[in-house]
Write an enzyme that holds these catalytic residues in place. Structure first.
Site, PDB file in Angstrom:
ATOM      1  CB  ILE A  92      -0.900   0.038   1.248  1.00 40.79           C
ATOM      2  CG1 ILE A  92      -1.683  -1.271   1.372  1.00 40.79           C
ATOM      3  CG2 ILE A  92      -1.831   1.224   1.211  1.00 40.79           C
ATOM      4  CD1 ILE A  92      -2.279  -1.475   2.739  1.00 40.79           C
ATOM      5  CB  CYS A  93       1.505   3.774  -2.414  1.00 44.13           C
ATOM      6  SG  CYS A  93       2.217   5.396  -2.636  1.00 44.13           S
ATOM      7  CG  LEU A  94      -1.802   5.520   3.700  1.00 44.58           C
ATOM      8  CD1 LEU A  94      -2.688   6.489   2.934  1.00 44.58           C
ATOM      9  CD2 LEU A  94      -2.668   4.578   4.527  1.00 44.58           C
TER      10      LEU A  94
END
Lengths: 154, 444
Positions: A92-94
């Site tokens: 996840i790119c968060l």
């Protein structure tokens, strides 16, 4: 760091065993290193309606000073959600989960809710640009990847 | 960006009173870190990690550090009014120099300060369990006192083994038992362990520690057999009227029923009264003895306490509660207690002064013995000196007379010697008179 992490994780665990926000359920937390939680998107977003996704939390010794490693895991009836910030291998790119965006006041519950709301607000049925290449080539652990947070509106 | 349920902190301390700035920053770092140990070195500094304590009651959410989620330890407040444990904030800040709650840039030194005293007092008053809980100390105490309890008083604190060459630790309670770090075998499970660990093992860990009571079939821990025996309903006990002659034995649960129809129950109440009277009697006797003592004391001294004044004067002296418990018991009032205290003190002083006199006497005797000898020797030396002086004078006179007769021919006795000197010292003889002794010591 002396024993701070386990104590806090224990507290979090007792708390989320008792109550969790709607759409989030604890699957397993057999130790204080790796937990699994299921999340659902509750509104009628056609991309995610009726689906359940499984999140894997991995905690390092220095949690909560350092962020946990949070990824989606794929099982038979738990796909990886389509999202321009979620790679098909579950990473996840968060910013919240990177060293820069993380804050030790966050907790498992708040991270789940952030991911939940990240899905809720999404309308694009796509993977991040360069997904295939990334999935093929990446050997790094998620927190070591220097994501480019290209789109803060999603 | 913070998610909807980010804890909202900083409600506690919005008052930035200037008085608080007087506290040196970080003086409360970790509370248990620098505190009570009193410079006992790094080992005592870590005696109690306040962050690992268990709290007796639920802690107010406002007193909980948003980072470690336990009650604040060494709280610091940021300029953006968020409160954290000092150590938590330092750790978080090392990774990311922002306030963990609102992510505003934060300078650790100039933009944080110790939290208001009222917050620290609230934290100090929280009740915690003794960290030696697992080893059997069930004390619940205010957090500010727990370190003192653990480092000085708690029987279950681990301290270095009393044996000089043993590096293990042992609970303080067992220090008097010598080194317990040798292998023993648990008699129930046949496992090997150190003697020091045996008791905990048998109480809590041993797989065979439990046993069914043969009589009542309740399960109990073997090690606590004696305690069980005291309450097991099937154990044979004697009738409660046994002191009055009942010889019957029966199980404990039957004893109650038997008591109601025991032949000796008629005697029972009388016996109880008797025992009561007896104890009263001893109490009275004790009181009587005290009175006697007091009367004697007053008679001897011819000194009367002005009753009203005395009690008034003494009433505002608080007796040292703990230390006098044992001594206090026989005394009825403070006056008596002080009186007896006074008496013992007096006898002590008497003993001391007599001892002092004795020592003084012995001392002077010794001195006299020594000095007498020295005096004798001194007179002896003096007389020898006189004799020597006489000799010298005689010789000098002799020499002078000899020189006076220079040229009149050498005398018979020191012939060659006098003849040698004659030639060298002849010219300056007249003014050398007084120096002769030094320059030409007489050769006797």
């Amino acid at each position: 760091m002396s024993g701070l992490g386990p104590k806090r994780l224990g507290k979090e665990l007792t708390k989320i065993q008792n109550s969790l926000p709607p759409g989030i359920t604890l699957v397993s937390a057999d130790n204080l290193e790796e937990w699994f939680l299921d999340i659902q998107v509750l509104d009628q977003n056609p991309l995610y309606a009726g689906q359940t996704y499984r999140l894997k939390f991995k905690f390092s010794k220095s949690y909560p000073i350092e962020p946990p490693e949070v990824t989606f895991t794929k099982t038979d009836n738990r796909p990886i959600p389509m999202h321009p910030h979620i790679y098909s291998n579950g990473i996840i790119c968060l910013d919240l989960l990177g060293s820069q965006g993380w804050s030790p006041v966050q907790n498992v519950e708040s991270v789940c809710m952030s991911i939940q709301s990240m899905l809720t607000g999404n309308t694009k049925d796509e993977r991040p640009p360069g997904d295939e290449e990334f999935v093929r080539g990446n050997r790094l652990r998620p927190r070591d990847i220097d994501f480019y947070y290209h789109d803060n509106t999603v | 960006m913070p998610p909807p349920n980010t804890p909202e902190e900083g409600v506690v301390a919005t008052n930035t009173s200037s008085i608080l700035a007087l506290r040196p920053s970080m003086s409360r770092d970790g509370g248990g870190d620098g505190g009570g140990g009193g410079g006992g070195g790094p080992s005592s500094a870590a005696a109690v990690d306040l962050r690992l304590l268990e709290y007796e009651d639920a802690v107010d959410e406002n007193l909980i550090c948003p980072i470690c989620r336990v009650a604040l330890v060494g709280p610091v407040i940021t300029n953006c009014d968020h409160v954290f444990c000092h150590r938590c904030l330092v750790q978080a800040h090392a990774l990311n120099p922002v306030c963990p709650v609102d992510r505003l840039p934060l300078k650790l030194v100039s933009e944080t300060r110790p939290a208001p005293k009222i917050v620290q007092n609230q934290l100090d008053n929280l009740n915690v369990r003794c960290p030696n809980h697992a080893r059997g100390c069930h004390l619940v105490v205010a957090r500010s006192l727990v370190e003192n309890h653990v480092t000085r008083y708690c029987d279950k604190t681990m301290v270095p083994c009393p044996h000089p060459s043993c590096e293990h630790t042992v609970v303080r309670n067992d220090v008097g038992k010598g080194c317990l770090h040798y292998d023993v075998q648990c008699e129930y499970c046949e496992g090997n362990m150190l003697k020091a660990d045996l008791e905990i093992h048998q109480d809590q860990k041993c797989p065979n520690r439990k046993k069914d009571c043969e009589l009542c079939s309740a399960e109990f821990v073997r090690n606590k057999q004696e305690e069980h025996m005291k309450e097991c309903p099937e154990v044979e006990v004697s009738c409660k009227y046994a002191p009055f002659g009942c010889t019957q034995q029966m199980s404990r649960k039957m004893a109650e029923g038997h008591g109601e129809k025991c032949d000796y129950r008629v005697v029972g109440p009388v016996g109880e009264q008797l025992a009561e009277l007896r104890s009263e009697l001893t109490a009275l006797q004790e009181k009587d003895r005290m009175k006697d003592r007091r009367i004697k004391f007053l008679e001897n001294r011819g000194y009367t306490l002005p009753a009203s004044n005395a009690t008034e004067a003494i009433s505002d002296i608080s007796l040292p509660e703990s230390s006098t418990n044992a001594d206090m018991a026989p005394y009825e009032s403070r006056d008596q207690y002080f009186l007896s205290l006074f008496e013992t003190m007096e006898s002590k002083v008497e003993r001391l002064s007599s001892a002092l006199a004795e020592v003084e006497g012995r001392h002077s005797m010794m001195l006299i013995n020594e000095t007498l000898q020295i005096k004798d020797q001194l007179t002896e030396i003096r007389s020898t000196l006189g004799v020597l002086g006489m000799h010298v004078r005689w010789l000098m006179n002799f020499r002078l007379q000899e020189r006076g007769r220079v040229g009149a021919g050498s005398p018979a006795m020191p012939g060659s010697l006098a003849g040698n000197q004659q030639g060298t010292s002849d010219p300056n003889l007249p003014r050398r008179l007084s120096d002769t002794m030094r320059e030409h010591p007489p050769r006797l």
